[in-house]
Write an enzyme that holds these catalytic residues in place. Structure first.
Site, PDB file in Angstrom:
ATOM      1  CB  VAL A 163      -8.985  -1.957  33.272  1.00  0.00           C
ATOM      2  CG1 VAL A 163      -9.561  -2.600  34.519  1.00  0.00           C
ATOM      3  CG2 VAL A 163      -8.929  -0.443  33.427  1.00  0.00           C
TER       4      VAL A 163
ATOM      5  NE  ARG B 296     -27.722  21.066  40.878  1.00  0.00           N
ATOM      6  CZ  ARG B 296     -26.788  21.962  41.092  1.00  0.00           C
ATOM      7  NH1 ARG B 296     -26.433  22.251  42.305  1.00  0.00           N
ATOM      8  NH2 ARG B 296     -26.194  22.581  40.101  1.00  0.00           N
TER       9      ARG B 296
ATOM     10  CE  LYS C  63     -10.885  23.940  42.636  1.00  0.00           C
ATOM     11  NZ  LYS C  63     -11.356  23.606  41.359  1.00  0.00           N
TER      12      LYS C  63
ATOM     13  N   GLY D 182      -5.622  20.486  36.868  1.00  0.00           N
ATOM     14  CA  GLY D 182      -6.329  19.831  35.762  1.00  0.00           C
ATOM     15  C   GLY D 182      -5.623  18.617  35.193  1.00  0.00           C
TER      16      GLY D 182
ATOM     17  CD  GLU E 155     -17.049  30.036  37.467  1.00  0.00           C
ATOM     18  OE1 GLU E 155     -18.284  30.142  37.393  1.00  0.00           O
ATOM     19  OE2 GLU E 155     -16.417  29.026  37.146  1.00  0.00           O
TER      20      GLU E 155
ATOM     21  CE  LYS F   7      -6.897  24.299  41.295  1.00  0.00           C
ATOM     22  NZ  LYS F   7      -7.051  25.226  40.168  1.00  0.00           N
TER      23      LYS F   7
HETATM   24  N1  HSE Z   1     -11.023  28.142  37.987  1.00  0.00           N
HETATM   25  C1  HSE Z   1      -9.793  27.416  37.945  1.00  0.00           C
HETATM   26  C2  HSE Z   1      -8.799  28.155  37.094  1.00  0.00           C
HETATM   27  C3  HSE Z   1      -9.922  26.025  37.421  1.00  0.00           C
HETATM   28  O1  HSE Z   1      -9.059  29.252  36.607  1.00  0.00           O
HETATM   29  O2  HSE Z   1      -7.717  27.642  36.909  1.00  0.00           O
HETATM   30  C4  HSE Z   1     -10.503  25.087  38.407  1.00  0.00           C
HETATM   31  O3  HSE Z   1      -9.698  24.948  39.519  1.00  0.00           O
END
Ligand code: HSE
Length: 438
Positions: free
Chosen positions: A38, A50, A110, A139, A195, A210
């Site tokens: 930089v 939080r 996103k 990512g 999840e 995306k």
């Molecule tokens: N949950 C997403 C995936 C990653 O399974 O690719 C975050 O966008």
């Protein structure tokens, strides 16, 4: 490296979860190299969380932690705000406050960019600051910068992306292990990819956000998540996967953004997320497990593929830090990077007018005239058939028809008609086909 005497660049990090903790770790571990790249030390001025006492993957000096995110971004000495909280609020208000207070912003958000990107861009423009978001799509994979900068002199015509790792993992297991959807989903959950509530991934919401960002960048137009036609993978069956295999294809959840001609001959943007069959010879077919890839077609460059990990703390932090270095360099030089490019202002085509191809598998009575009746249903809707395969099985037969390109409305009307025919026992698989030459 000689950075002594250079005024440190002050960074506020909003969020210290999976990605934020890795950003904080890397900022500490790589401080010498970052300062050299930089041209000034990059210092963490505060980390907004939080709960102060939540367990986290990195040691943050207690004096840097705060629960007052707004106070942090508006305190007056912050040069760059890194937003890795996610979601719409409070992220939007905090980003807008940061820009109003003269800080540039690096975000991985996103959902917010796909819902309300123009508001953020306009605020960045008004403030004369940067808004960077490489980590928001796929990512660690560099794809935002290639579309914004490397391909700025070319004309992109199509973007095909595997931009959700969870669904790619599930479809890969269905393909390679013969798993059913539920079994593959359970495996993805056990390994921490999916999840407990997998809706955002499995139903294509994550990929649609995306897709909107990719379409906006590729086609220099404003495209939001609401413009994206979205279908998830929860209805993909083992039969669909086998049918794809029989055709030399594999099923992938694709985010597709392409230029289609409207009836009046103008170029409009088609943007959609849905499962599709692609040939096993297509570069995207080799994207296995939870990996992501984005395949870009452009007039001058031809075909390009960007591949890598699409999620995870350290890979996503890599993209965040790349943006941070760019923004910091701009800041040091008193300049800005690229802002929004929406000059082309192309319309988004309704899904019904999008041109695509269908694979349709049908169980039919095996008797005279059935094939002709099926062919007539396609002809009635002006859909041309590319290939037909028939397998006899006693008194019934399976017909697999692959169409030439037609509008999605013509193709779905054809399938509806097939479903109502006496000679058709069942339409067993319907899926769009992508990545093939007509
Ligand atoms: N949950 C997403 C995936 C990653 O399974 O690719 C975050 O966008």
């Amino acid at each position: 490296m000689n950075t002594e005497g250079d005024k440190p660049l002050k960074v506020a990090v909003l969020g210290c979860g999976v990605v934020g903790s890795q950003v904080v770790r890397l900022l500490g571990e790589q401080s010498g190299d970052l300062a050299a790249r930089v041209g000034a030390p990059v210092e963490i001025a505060g980390v907004a969380v939080r709960r102060l006492d939540a367990p986290r993957d990195v040691d943050v000096p207690a004096g840097l932690l705060t629960t007052d995110a707004l106070g942090l971004v508006t305190r007056g000495d912050i040069d760059v705000v890194v937003e890795v909280i996610g979601g719409i609020e409070p992220a939007r208000s905090l980003i807008l406050a940061a820009l109003e207070n003269g800080a540039s912003v690096v975000t991985a958000n996103k959902a917010l960019l796909a819902e309300d990107g123009p508001t953020l861009y306009e605020a960045a423009e008004k403030a004369g600051r940067d808004l960077y978001y490489e980590a928001a799509v796929a990512g660690a994979i560099p794809i935002v910068r290639p579309l914004r900068e490397s391909l700025a002199g070319d004309k992109v015509t199509r973007v095909l992306g595997i931009v959700n790792g969870t669904t790619n993992f599930i479809l890969d297991k269905m393909d390679t292990q013969g798993s059913g959807f539920e079994e593959a989903l359970e495996e993805a959950q056990a390994l921490g990819y999916a999840e407990a509530d997998p809706t955002a991934d499995v139903e294509g919401f994550d990929a649609a956000a995306k897709a909107a960002i990719l379409a906006s960048l590729a086609f220099h137009s404003r495209v939001t998540a609401a413009d994206v036609h979205r279908e998830g993978i929860s209805d993909v069956t083992s039969g669909d996967v086998r049918s794809a295999t029989d055709m030399g294809c594999v099923v992938k959840l694709l985010a597709i953004a392409e230029l289609n001609a409207t009836e009046s001959g103008e170029e409009a943007v088609s943007v959609r997320v849905h499962p599709a069959m692609i040939p096993r010879s297509h570069p995207l077919a080799s994207v296995r497990e939870a990996y992501n890839a984005v395949f870009v077609e452009s007039e001058a460059a031809g075909q390009l593929m960007f591949y890598g990990p699409g999620a995870g703390g350290a890979p996503t932090a890599s993209a965040v830090l790349g943006d941070l270095v760019s923004v910091a360099r701009n800041h040091r030089q008193g300049t800005r990077g690229v802002g929004e490019s929406a000059y082309a202002d192309r319309a988004v085509l309704p899904m019904g007018e999008t041109r695509t191809r269908y694979h349709v598998a049908i169980d039919v009575d095996d008797r005279a005239g059935v094939l002709a009746a099926v062919a007539t249903a396609f002809a009635t809707h002006d859909v041309s058939i590319q290939t037909v395969r028939q397998e006899g099985r006693g008194d019934d037969a399976q017909l697999v028809v692959v169409s030439h390109e037609a509008t999605d409305a013509q193709l779905s009307a054809t399938v509806e008609e097939l479903r109502g025919m006496d000679t058709v026992r069942e339409v067993t698989s319907v899926m769009r086909v992508e990545g093939t030459d007509e």
